[in-house]
Design a protein around this motif. Structure first.
Motif, PDB file in Angstrom:
ATOM      1  N   VAL A 204       0.820  -1.185   0.027  1.00  0.00           N
ATOM      2  CA  VAL A 204      -0.182   0.017  -0.073  1.00  0.00           C
ATOM      3  C   VAL A 204       0.830   1.271   0.164  1.00  0.00           C
ATOM      4  O   VAL A 204       2.246   1.323   0.462  1.00  0.00           O
ATOM      5  N   ALA A 205       0.152   2.381  -0.604  1.00  0.00           N
ATOM      6  CA  ALA A 205       1.138   3.601  -0.587  1.00  0.00           C
ATOM      7  C   ALA A 205       1.223   3.924   1.188  1.00  0.00           C
ATOM      8  O   ALA A 205       1.837   4.928   1.515  1.00  0.00           O
TER       9      ALA A 205
ATOM     10  N   ALA B  38      -3.799   4.980   6.089  1.00  0.00           N
ATOM     11  CA  ALA B  38      -5.032   5.174   5.311  1.00  0.00           C
ATOM     12  C   ALA B  38      -5.723   3.877   4.948  1.00  0.00           C
ATOM     13  O   ALA B  38      -6.855   3.601   5.277  1.00  0.00           O
ATOM     14  N   ALA B  39      -5.106   2.790   4.684  1.00  0.00           N
ATOM     15  CA  ALA B  39      -5.487   1.398   4.238  1.00  0.00           C
ATOM     16  C   ALA B  39      -5.809   0.706   5.467  1.00  0.00           C
ATOM     17  O   ALA B  39      -6.946  -0.057   5.527  1.00  0.00           O
TER      18      ALA B  39
ATOM     19  N   ILE C  58      -3.485  -9.735   8.509  1.00  0.00           N
ATOM     20  CA  ILE C  58      -3.069  -9.007   7.381  1.00  0.00           C
ATOM     21  C   ILE C  58      -2.050  -8.139   7.429  1.00  0.00           C
ATOM     22  O   ILE C  58      -2.134  -7.286   8.491  1.00  0.00           O
ATOM     23  N   GLU C  59      -0.982  -7.908   6.707  1.00  0.00           N
ATOM     24  CA  GLU C  59       0.300  -7.095   7.047  1.00  0.00           C
ATOM     25  C   GLU C  59      -0.055  -6.066   5.734  1.00  0.00           C
ATOM     26  O   GLU C  59      -0.110  -6.317   4.462  1.00  0.00           O
ATOM     27  N   LEU C  60      -0.321  -4.948   6.225  1.00  0.00           N
ATOM     28  CA  LEU C  60      -0.024  -3.707   5.214  1.00  0.00           C
ATOM     29  C   LEU C  60       1.479  -3.066   5.140  1.00  0.00           C
ATOM     30  O   LEU C  60       2.057  -2.661   6.127  1.00  0.00           O
ATOM     31  N   LEU C  61       2.017  -3.248   3.790  1.00  0.00           N
ATOM     32  CA  LEU C  61       3.245  -3.168   3.697  1.00  0.00           C
ATOM     33  C   LEU C  61       3.509  -1.597   2.892  1.00  0.00           C
ATOM     34  O   LEU C  61       3.158  -1.539   1.832  1.00  0.00           O
ATOM     35  N   GLU C  62       3.932  -0.690   3.715  1.00  0.00           N
ATOM     36  CA  GLU C  62       3.969   0.800   3.021  1.00  0.00           C
ATOM     37  C   GLU C  62       5.711   0.800   2.983  1.00  0.00           C
ATOM     38  O   GLU C  62       6.439   0.849   3.643  1.00  0.00           O
ATOM     39  N   PRO C  63       6.074   1.000   1.567  1.00  0.00           N
ATOM     40  CA  PRO C  63       7.419   1.459   1.343  1.00  0.00           C
ATOM     41  C   PRO C  63       7.840   2.664   2.378  1.00  0.00           C
ATOM     42  O   PRO C  63       7.456   3.723   2.180  1.00  0.00           O
TER      43      PRO C  63
ATOM     44  N   ILE D  16       4.916  -1.769  -6.083  1.00  0.00           N
ATOM     45  CA  ILE D  16       4.126  -0.776  -6.360  1.00  0.00           C
ATOM     46  C   ILE D  16       4.219   0.020  -7.500  1.00  0.00           C
ATOM     47  O   ILE D  16       3.408   0.394  -8.355  1.00  0.00           O
ATOM     48  N   ASP D  17       5.522   0.388  -7.832  1.00  0.00           N
ATOM     49  CA  ASP D  17       5.913   1.146  -9.150  1.00  0.00           C
ATOM     50  C   ASP D  17       5.482   0.139 -10.067  1.00  0.00           C
ATOM     51  O   ASP D  17       5.242   0.839 -11.402  1.00  0.00           O
ATOM     52  N   ARG D  18       5.857  -1.178 -10.447  1.00  0.00           N
ATOM     53  CA  ARG D  18       5.562  -1.863 -11.533  1.00  0.00           C
ATOM     54  C   ARG D  18       4.110  -2.259 -11.431  1.00  0.00           C
ATOM     55  O   ARG D  18       3.657  -2.479 -12.758  1.00  0.00           O
TER      56      ARG D  18
END
Length: 125
Positions: A8-9, A13-14, A47-52, A63-65
């Protein structure tokens, strides 16, 4: 299934969906592989939300791809070393040849999606 990792970005928020709609509480924030991780327990699965946080890290590249979405599925195995040996014997491509420490202090290793039907799999004990 141990957890599902979602790129996620913005994890805050997510995470609002899991908090407001499902009533889940986040666990303490973690950092691994260039990402900030917010985890929410939903029954026996997290659920793991992964923010770069590292623009050159794997989550930022994902996310870029591909844009945000499911990044990986983590499967719990009784013996990680044995599971990795079976992967090698059966010709599955490993991203991690040896286990390493992941979020929450768990030993983990990833199996390449090229050999698992297009799904990045994380194995953990």
């Amino acid at each position: 299934v141990a957890h599902i990792g979602i790129a996620v970005a913005d994890a805050n928020a997510a995470g609002r969906f899991y908090e407001t709609v499902l009533g889940a509480s986040s666990r303490p924030e973690e950092h691994a592989d260039g990402a900030r991780i917010l985890s929410y327990a939903l029954g026996d699965i997290d659920i793991e939300l992964l923010e770069p946080v590292d623009p050159t890290g794997p989550i930022a590249k994902f996310i870029d791809r591909r844009g945000p979405g499911i990044h990986h599925i983590c499967l719990r195995v009784p013996d990680l070393d044995r599971a990795l040996q079976h992967c090698r014997e059966e010709g599955y491509q490993l991203i991690d040849e040896t286990p390493r420490q992941g979020a929450h202090g768990h030993r983990i290793a990833f199996v390449h999606p090229k050999t698992t039907g297009g799904v990045l799999l994380e194995l953990t004990e």
